[in-house]
Design an enzyme around this catalytic site. Structure first.
Site, PDB file in Angstrom:
ATOM      1  N   ASP A 298     -12.897   2.889  -1.538  1.00  0.00           N
ATOM      2  CA  ASP A 298     -12.071   3.218  -0.387  1.00  0.00           C
ATOM      3  C   ASP A 298     -12.667   4.445   0.282  1.00  0.00           C
ATOM      4  O   ASP A 298     -12.961   5.430  -0.385  1.00  0.00           O
ATOM      5  CB  ASP A 298     -10.650   3.508  -0.879  1.00  0.00           C
ATOM      6  CG  ASP A 298      -9.650   3.591   0.251  1.00  0.00           C
ATOM      7  OD1 ASP A 298      -9.963   3.101   1.349  1.00  0.00           O
ATOM      8  OD2 ASP A 298      -8.569   4.147   0.029  1.00  0.00           O
ATOM      9  N   HIS A 299     -12.830   4.354   1.547  1.00  0.00           N
ATOM     10  CA  HIS A 299     -13.405   5.450   2.333  1.00  0.00           C
ATOM     11  C   HIS A 299     -14.750   5.894   1.742  1.00  0.00           C
ATOM     12  O   HIS A 299     -15.238   5.342   0.765  1.00  0.00           O
ATOM     13  CB  HIS A 299     -12.455   6.648   2.421  1.00  0.00           C
ATOM     14  CG  HIS A 299     -11.153   6.285   3.095  1.00  0.00           C
ATOM     15  ND1 HIS A 299     -10.157   7.178   3.303  1.00  0.00           N
ATOM     16  CD2 HIS A 299     -10.721   5.119   3.623  1.00  0.00           C
ATOM     17  CE1 HIS A 299      -9.130   6.581   3.913  1.00  0.00           C
ATOM     18  NE2 HIS A 299      -9.458   5.341   4.108  1.00  0.00           N
TER      19      HIS A 299
ATOM     20  N   CYS B  43      -3.687   2.438  -4.606  1.00  0.00           N
ATOM     21  CA  CYS B  43      -4.563   3.288  -3.796  1.00  0.00           C
ATOM     22  C   CYS B  43      -4.517   4.692  -4.395  1.00  0.00           C
ATOM     23  O   CYS B  43      -3.578   5.456  -4.156  1.00  0.00           O
ATOM     24  CB  CYS B  43      -4.111   3.305  -2.342  1.00  0.00           C
ATOM     25  SG  CYS B  43      -5.164   4.382  -1.338  1.00  0.00           S
TER      26      CYS B  43
ATOM     27  N   TYR C 216     -14.941   5.179   7.151  1.00  0.00           N
ATOM     28  CA  TYR C 216     -15.633   3.933   6.830  1.00  0.00           C
ATOM     29  C   TYR C 216     -17.128   3.924   7.168  1.00  0.00           C
ATOM     30  O   TYR C 216     -17.633   2.941   7.698  1.00  0.00           O
ATOM     31  CB  TYR C 216     -14.914   2.745   7.491  1.00  0.00           C
ATOM     32  CG  TYR C 216     -13.563   2.511   6.866  1.00  0.00           C
ATOM     33  CD1 TYR C 216     -13.433   1.704   5.742  1.00  0.00           C
ATOM     34  CD2 TYR C 216     -12.429   3.152   7.353  1.00  0.00           C
ATOM     35  CE1 TYR C 216     -12.200   1.525   5.132  1.00  0.00           C
ATOM     36  CE2 TYR C 216     -11.188   2.977   6.741  1.00  0.00           C
ATOM     37  CZ  TYR C 216     -11.086   2.158   5.634  1.00  0.00           C
ATOM     38  OH  TYR C 216      -9.880   1.991   5.022  1.00  0.00           O
TER      39      TYR C 216
ATOM     40  N   HIS D  39       0.863  -1.193   0.000  1.00  0.00           N
ATOM     41  CA  HIS D  39       0.000   0.000   0.000  1.00  0.00           C
ATOM     42  C   HIS D  39       0.900   1.243   0.000  1.00  0.00           C
ATOM     43  O   HIS D  39       1.857   1.306   0.772  1.00  0.00           O
ATOM     44  CB  HIS D  39      -0.872  -0.025   1.259  1.00  0.00           C
ATOM     45  CG  HIS D  39      -1.938   1.021   1.283  1.00  0.00           C
ATOM     46  ND1 HIS D  39      -1.670   2.342   1.550  1.00  0.00           N
ATOM     47  CD2 HIS D  39      -3.267   0.949   1.058  1.00  0.00           C
ATOM     48  CE1 HIS D  39      -2.797   3.030   1.495  1.00  0.00           C
ATOM     49  NE2 HIS D  39      -3.785   2.207   1.194  1.00  0.00           N
TER      50      HIS D  39
ATOM     51  N   HIS E 252      -7.690   0.415  -4.475  1.00  0.00           N
ATOM     52  CA  HIS E 252      -8.473   1.248  -3.552  1.00  0.00           C
ATOM     53  C   HIS E 252      -8.936   2.441  -4.373  1.00  0.00           C
ATOM     54  O   HIS E 252      -8.112   3.244  -4.811  1.00  0.00           O
ATOM     55  CB  HIS E 252      -7.606   1.763  -2.406  1.00  0.00           C
ATOM     56  CG  HIS E 252      -7.305   0.740  -1.357  1.00  0.00           C
ATOM     57  ND1 HIS E 252      -6.540   1.011  -0.244  1.00  0.00           N
ATOM     58  CD2 HIS E 252      -7.687  -0.553  -1.244  1.00  0.00           C
ATOM     59  CE1 HIS E 252      -6.456  -0.083   0.505  1.00  0.00           C
ATOM     60  NE2 HIS E 252      -7.132  -1.037  -0.080  1.00  0.00           N
TER      61      HIS E 252
HETATM   62  C1  DNO Z   1      -6.873   3.561   5.977  1.00  0.00           C
HETATM   63  C2  DNO Z   1      -6.196   2.557   5.159  1.00  0.00           C
HETATM   64  C3  DNO Z   1      -4.809   2.165   5.606  1.00  0.00           C
HETATM   65  C4  DNO Z   1      -4.419   0.878   4.925  1.00  0.00           C
HETATM   66  C5  DNO Z   1      -3.070   0.350   5.287  1.00  0.00           C
HETATM   67  C6  DNO Z   1      -2.718  -0.846   4.435  1.00  0.00           C
HETATM   68  O1  DNO Z   1      -8.018   3.792   5.812  1.00  0.00           O
HETATM   69  O2  DNO Z   1      -6.194   2.899   3.823  1.00  0.00           O
HETATM   70  O3  DNO Z   1      -4.769   1.999   6.972  1.00  0.00           O
HETATM   71  O4  DNO Z   1      -5.324  -0.123   5.252  1.00  0.00           O
HETATM   72  O5  DNO Z   1      -2.108   1.313   5.147  1.00  0.00           O
HETATM   73  O6  DNO Z   1      -1.614  -1.507   4.945  1.00  0.00           O
END
Ligand code: DNO
Length: 400
Positions: free
Chosen positions: A358-359, A278, A375, A240, A305
């Site tokens: 993501d989010h 991401c 989240y 990531h 992501h």
């Molecule tokens: C937060 C996430 C990060 C992610 C880690 C992966 O919302 O995007 O905490 O899970 O960095 O290792």
């Protein structure tokens, strides 16, 4: 089509597994959240979660994260032992049929936002990063030695002015959000203890003598040990990116730019040494050309992501709705779908890349539900549906 996944925080998550299929989710992204970095994940513990997921007609698509301990990142005396534990966890995951593992290599602190309740114009709530607030945290709350070297004069002055107007409760809330609230629910080494600021400072200090080059050596040792095993086990490792992708608190960051990833993949040149694309993390650095990056690393993108953000003045950015930010979400999805077609043509079976919305912003009923920052249920569901609509439309033109 990209595989629709959802981050589920385990049995205590207010969003229950039995709700996921109604939302069109196919795969689950989760972790053994009760275990700390460095601990072995036993086959029993993995199976317990895996069976809960299977029972709902879903699959455990990605582990996010199998955390890399600070000992490994620092190359301390316990590093070898923790690498062995990591490998054992991979073996146990493989024996339970889990074959994709996301991890990061950020020292001390994972993702960083300075405001967890920023109001967007439409009344929704989201997260923002403000370099002035961050400088204030570093200079006045942590009082890190040498911190002033890291900030331009104007930022230091703005930070001083803002700190002077802050109440004690406000500065405590800022520190608590940065150190505990955003870190505590992911698999971090951070503990919610009364002296958390002192513990955090000690963690930062423990990196004093580890410059970027030693930190890179430590990464290299880790990845060279892990990738041959991952290859044998057919586990796709996917790093990531740093979030945000620039150095903070005097700590080295090595997964921020195209050059960084070129270097990372060169350490163990295997397809199993892959990337979690991401876009929100990478896109926080304006110089990162996301379309170029997704094209360059396409064959090793094992997980995506998908989210969006808007840049504001003074280096601030906030997480916008998935469809209405500065980043080219449609372009990224297009490139991922094209990559899947290429994989199919080459006879690769991994031709459905898992993604998660993501989010998400807090909207509607999200305000009356508890959720971890970033989240909320409905905001994420909105993102998932939008992304799915985009991919259906793009796929229609790509395949007809
Ligand atoms: C937060 C996430 C990060 C992610 C880690 C992966 O919302 O995007 O905490 O899970 O960095 O290792």
């Amino acid at each position: 089509m990209l595989e629709k996944t959802w981050r589920w925080f385990g049995p205590n998550d207010p969003v229950v597994l039995s709700d996921l299929r109604q939302m069109g989710v196919e795969g689950v992204v989760t972790s053994l959240h009760h275990l700390k970095p460095g601990e072995v994940w036993s086959a029993e513990a993995i199976n317990e979660i895996s069976q809960m997921i299977d029972a709902e007609g879903l699959r455990w698509s990605v582990v996010e994260s199998l955390p890399v301990s600070e000992e490994i990142k620092k190359g301390s005396i316990k590093a070898e032992e923790h690498i062995r534990a990591y490998i054992e966890s991979l073996q146990n995951l493989a024996s339970c049929g889990v074959d994709r593992v996301c991890y990061n290599f950020m020292p001390v602190i994972d993702w960083v936002r300075t405001d967890l309740a920023y109001r967007d114009e439409d009344g929704s709530e989201t997260m923002l990063y403000d370099p002035v607030t961050f400088a204030l945290f570093d200079l006045y709350i942590l009082q890190r030695k040498g911190a002033e070297m890291d900030y331009p004069e104007a930022v230091q002055q703005a930070a001083a002015a803002r700190f002077a107007k802050m109440s004690e409760a406000e500065s405590e809330a800022l520190a608590y959000n940065l150190i505990i609230v955003t870190q505590g629910f992911i698999n971090s080494a951070v503990e919610n203890r009364s002296d958390y600021i002192a513990a955090f400072k000690a963690a930062l200090e423990s990196y004093h003598r580890i410059g970027e080059s030693r930190f890179r050596d430590n990464f290299s040792r880790f990845i060279r040990s892990v990738i041959p095993v991952a290859e044998e086990l057919h586990i796709k490792m996917c790093i990531h990116p740093d979030d945000p992708p620039f150095p903070l608190l005097g700590l080295p960051r090595i997964a921020s730019t195209m050059d960084d990833f070129d270097w990372i993949f060169a350490q163990a040149p295997s397809f199993y040494n892959g990337l979690t694309f991401c876009m929100g993390s990478l896109g926080a650095r304006k110089a990162n050309n996301l379309l170029l990056m997704v094209e360059r690393f396409a064959e090793r993108v094992h997980f995506a992501h998908l989210r969006n953000l808007k840049h504001l003045d003074g280096g601030r950015f906030f997480e916008s709705g998935h469809m209405d930010g500065d980043l080219d979400l449609v372009g990224i999805i297009d490139r991922l779908l094209r990559e899947q077609i290429r994989r199919r043509e080459k006879g690769r079976t991994d031709d459905s890349i898992p993604f998660r919305a993501d989010h998400g912003k807090k909207i509607l009923d999200d305000f009356s539900r508890s959720s971890h920052p970033g989240y909320p249920l409905i905001g994420r569901l909105k993102g998932l549906s939008e992304i799915n609509g985009i991919q259906q439309a793009l796929n229609y033109s790509l395949t007809s």
